[in-house]
Write a protein that holds these residues in place. Structure first.
Motif, PDB file in Angstrom:
ATOM      1  N   TRP A  96      77.096 -34.320  57.874  1.00 57.98           N
ATOM      2  CA  TRP A  96      78.551 -34.191  57.789  1.00 57.98           C
ATOM      3  C   TRP A  96      79.045 -34.475  56.370  1.00 57.98           C
ATOM      4  N   GLY A  97      78.516 -35.524  55.746  1.00 67.11           N
ATOM      5  CA  GLY A  97      78.930 -35.870  54.393  1.00 67.11           C
ATOM      6  C   GLY A  97      78.552 -34.812  53.383  1.00 67.11           C
ATOM      7  N   ILE A  98      77.384 -34.212  53.523  1.00 64.22           N
ATOM      8  CA  ILE A  98      76.962 -33.152  52.598  1.00 64.22           C
ATOM      9  C   ILE A  98      77.830 -31.919  52.768  1.00 64.22           C
ATOM     10  N   MET A  99      78.208 -31.605  54.008  1.00 65.17           N
ATOM     11  CA  MET A  99      79.113 -30.468  54.209  1.00 65.17           C
ATOM     12  C   MET A  99      80.446 -30.716  53.510  1.00 65.17           C
ATOM     13  N   ASN A 100      80.939 -31.965  53.571  1.00 70.12           N
ATOM     14  CA  ASN A 100      82.172 -32.293  52.851  1.00 70.12           C
ATOM     15  C   ASN A 100      82.001 -32.102  51.349  1.00 70.12           C
ATOM     16  N   SER A 101      80.840 -32.439  50.828  1.00 72.87           N
ATOM     17  CA  SER A 101      80.581 -32.257  49.399  1.00 72.87           C
ATOM     18  C   SER A 101      80.632 -30.784  49.020  1.00 72.87           C
ATOM     19  N   PHE A 102      80.113 -29.927  49.887  1.00 74.86           N
ATOM     20  CA  PHE A 102      80.176 -28.490  49.616  1.00 74.86           C
ATOM     21  C   PHE A 102      81.621 -27.982  49.606  1.00 74.86           C
ATOM     22  N   PHE A 103      82.439 -28.525  50.527  1.00 75.09           N
ATOM     23  CA  PHE A 103      83.845 -28.131  50.526  1.00 75.09           C
ATOM     24  C   PHE A 103      84.537 -28.575  49.242  1.00 75.09           C
ATOM     25  N   GLN A 104      84.175 -29.768  48.747  1.00 70.66           N
ATOM     26  CA  GLN A 104      84.753 -30.252  47.492  1.00 70.66           C
ATOM     27  C   GLN A 104      84.342 -29.365  46.323  1.00 70.66           C
ATOM     28  N   ILE A 105      83.117 -28.880  46.346  1.00 73.86           N
ATOM     29  CA  ILE A 105      82.667 -27.955  45.303  1.00 73.86           C
ATOM     30  C   ILE A 105      83.512 -26.687  45.330  1.00 73.86           C
ATOM     31  N   GLY A 106      83.781 -26.199  46.557  1.00 75.01           N
ATOM     32  CA  GLY A 106      84.600 -24.991  46.662  1.00 75.01           C
ATOM     33  C   GLY A 106      86.024 -25.221  46.200  1.00 75.01           C
ATOM     34  N   GLU A 107      86.590 -26.396  46.484  1.00 76.98           N
ATOM     35  CA  GLU A 107      87.965 -26.663  46.088  1.00 76.98           C
ATOM     36  C   GLU A 107      88.113 -26.846  44.581  1.00 76.98           C
ATOM     37  N   THR A 108      87.144 -27.536  43.974  1.00 77.27           N
ATOM     38  CA  THR A 108      87.245 -27.819  42.540  1.00 77.27           C
ATOM     39  C   THR A 108      86.625 -26.730  41.681  1.00 77.27           C
TER      40      THR A 108
END
Length: 243
Positions: free
Chosen positions: A166-178
């Motif tokens: 779950w935490g790694i998926m959140n990191s991927f979303f942060q990569i997409g946002e930034t």
């Protein structure tokens, strides 16, 4: 110094500053506070499971030591007196497994002999079954809470892994946002995610170790009770020959 060289130097400095913003040492409290709510829930659940596991471990060690000591004392008293029934007080039956095993055999012996000469072979079988059943009941009661250790040892790593995913998926979303895959963006989320797995292992490893050890201890204690039951059964069998 030309403009291109200045731009390259500025980019390097910016990269160093970004990396410098990443924590250089492990701070468990900060990792927990910065984690996603789902990852936090996973961590809290694993920490509670670990605390309960250690409570079971400590209580089991103390309880087993107390039972072994009480059983040795009772068995010594049982064989040193001719009044076997007098050695079976209510308090001893309530607190000492050996007393309950002997009591089961004596109760069945009294029921089998109260109407005069019994069928000796059938009486011996009933007495043996009564004590064997009580030995099994004592072992089951002693090992009852150990199932939580087994469950924690087998499930905790996967629960921690769920938090990591779950935490790694959140990191991927942060990569997409930034729109950036720099270490400063990715590292905190991945560290929080991996911390969940670490907590899962922290809960699972001692649970597995002590479950295996305690299971062996329960088997040894059950074998001791069974040997005591066999001796009591032999004594009662001799008494039947006199009826």
């Amino acid at each position: 110094m030309d403009l291109n060289h200045l731009s390259a130097v500025a980019a390097q400095v910016a990269g160093v500053d970004a990396v410098a913003g990443v924590p250089t040492r492990l701070d468990p409290l900060e990792l927990f506070l910065d984690a996603d709510i789902v990852v936090k829930a996973v961590m809290v659940g694993l920490i509670l499971a670990s605390i309960w596991s250690w409570a079971i471990i400590v209580s089991f060690v103390l309880r087993l030591g107390k039972l072994n000591s009480a059983s040795r004392e009772y068995e010594g008293d049982f064989w040193s007196t001719s009044d076997r029934e007098g050695a079976l007080s209510k308090s001893k039956r309530a607190s000492i497994p050996s007393a309950r095993v002997a009591g089961a055999g004596l109760d069945e012996w009294k029921r089998s002999t109260k109407n005069g000469a019994p069928d000796r072979d059938a009486a011996r079988e009933r007495i043996g079954q009564a004590m064997e059943s009580q030995v099994a009941e004592e072992a089951d009661e002693l090992s009852g809470k150990l199932t939580f250790l087994a469950t924690t040892g087998s499930v905790a790593p996967f629960v921690g892994l769920f938090g990591t995913v779950w935490g790694i998926m959140n990191s991927f979303f942060q990569i997409g946002e930034t729109q950036s895959a720099s270490l400063a963006v990715v590292a905190p989320g991945i560290a929080e995610a991996l911390f969940a797995t670490a907590i899962g292992l922290f809960a699972a490893i001692p649970a597995v170790i002590f479950y295996n050890r305690f299971s062996n201890s329960v088997n040894q204690y059950e074998a001791k009770l069974q040997r005591f039951a066999d001796k009591v059964h032999a004594g009662l069998s001799r008494e039947l020959d006199k009826v």
